[in-house]
Design a protein around this motif. Sequence first.
Motif, short mmCIF file in Angstrom:
data_model
loop_
_atom_site.label_atom_id
_atom_site.label_comp_id
_atom_site.label_asym_id
_atom_site.label_seq_id
_atom_site.Cartn_x
_atom_site.Cartn_y
_atom_site.Cartn_z
N CYS A 1 -30.93 20.96 15.21
CA CYS A 1 -30.45 19.60 14.93
C CYS A 1 -29.13 19.31 15.63
CB CYS A 1 -30.19 19.44 13.43
SG CYS A 1 -31.63 19.70 12.42
N ALA B 1 -30.57 12.75 21.55
CA ALA B 1 -31.88 13.13 20.99
C ALA B 1 -32.97 13.00 22.06
CB ALA B 1 -32.21 12.24 19.79
N VAL C 1 -26.32 8.81 19.87
CA VAL C 1 -27.31 9.57 19.09
C VAL C 1 -28.66 9.52 19.81
CG1 VAL C 1 -28.63 9.61 16.93
CG2 VAL C 1 -26.16 9.22 16.87
N LEU D 1 -36.09 5.98 17.35
CA LEU D 1 -35.40 6.73 16.30
C LEU D 1 -35.93 6.28 14.96
CD1 LEU D 1 -31.56 6.70 17.23
CD2 LEU D 1 -33.27 8.49 17.68
N VAL E 1 -31.62 14.92 14.20
CA VAL E 1 -30.18 14.59 14.10
C VAL E 1 -29.80 14.51 12.62
CG1 VAL E 1 -28.40 12.88 14.62
CG2 VAL E 1 -30.28 13.22 16.25
N VAL F 1 -33.74 10.92 12.34
CA VAL F 1 -32.29 10.98 12.11
C VAL F 1 -32.10 10.87 10.60
CG1 VAL F 1 -30.08 9.82 12.52
CG2 VAL F 1 -31.86 9.81 14.30
N ILE G 1 -34.59 6.27 11.40
CA ILE G 1 -33.29 6.53 10.76
C ILE G 1 -33.45 6.53 9.24
CG2 ILE G 1 -30.88 5.80 10.61
CD1 ILE G 1 -31.33 4.28 13.27
#
Length: 267
Positions: free
Chosen positions: A164, A221, A217, A108, A132, A60, A110
């Motif tokens: 994305c 994903a 999110v 994730l 993302v 992300v 990030i």
Amino acid sequence: MRSSVMPLGPTVSRDRIITSFPKWYTPAACLQLREHFHGQVSAACQHRNTGTVGLKLSKVVVVGDLYVGKTSLIHRFCKNVFDRDYKATIGVDFEMERFEVAGIPFSLQIWDTAGQEKFKCIASAYYRGAQVIITAFDLTDMQTLEHTRQWLEDALRENEPGTCFLFLVGTKKDLLSGAACEQAEVEAVRLANEMQAEYWSVSAKTGENVKAFFSRVAALAFEHSVLQDLERRSSARPQVGDGDIIRMEEHLPETQDSKRPSSPGCC
Ligand SMILES: Nc1nc2c(ncn2[C@@H]2O[C@H](COP(=O)(O)OP(=O)(O)OP(=O)(O)O)[C@@H](O)[C@H]2O)c(=O)[nH]1
Ligand SMILES: [Mg+2]
């Protein structure tokens, strides 16, 4: 629903366990109006048939003008802290967040990027491979909304088209009264639709919508990763009838070029 199988690695905290499909912020700008996981994804999770999804990291990337609140949003979610003092991000930084989605471990990664112009070239090196892209703007400074177009364009340039999920996030929601917030959101939702992004308003200071946003999110994903994995494995599996193809060739009159090239050394 706790998974019956021991999750791989450290267990995830309760507020990272996603059992039902998280809701959108506003149906006016949302990527999935469905209220449940995709049927194939639910079935794959029930049968623990999600391949390597549980082992992969979903990248992300958070971009946007300096001072809009990117770091604060990430720190509120990952560390549950909020710092009034502004410390500009230098280059990039990243946090890892582990979830359990429909019983399957999912992570994730990030990436927090610097909004300052002088760090843009460093940050853009980290846009590649994002599942993302989150473009953030400050709800109290609508010029930062205008700048999200360029931020998104820069981030998309480093990724294959259509690979994305896009989110547009208005930060510092606590600083606006109801009417002013609604007015800013009308403009933001219009731009989100133009970008084909899902819109959220959040406050890192109060925590409003921060968990709900990142759950959304993670769920989108995750769902995309499972569908991609199913697709990849089904296309890799030999299909029925893909064995030796017995060609029922009619008996064509032999011509010079229809004769199989004789293999060397045979009669
Ligand atoms: N009231 C309020 N202030 C916020 C919020 N989010 C961030 N801030 C403040 O805004 C300032 C900038 O926040 P950062 O998170 O450092 O901004 P940034 O986008 O990471 O900035 P760069 O790293 O320079 O790109 C800080 O003083 C934060 O305390 C919020 O939700 N509400
Ligand atoms: Mg920052």
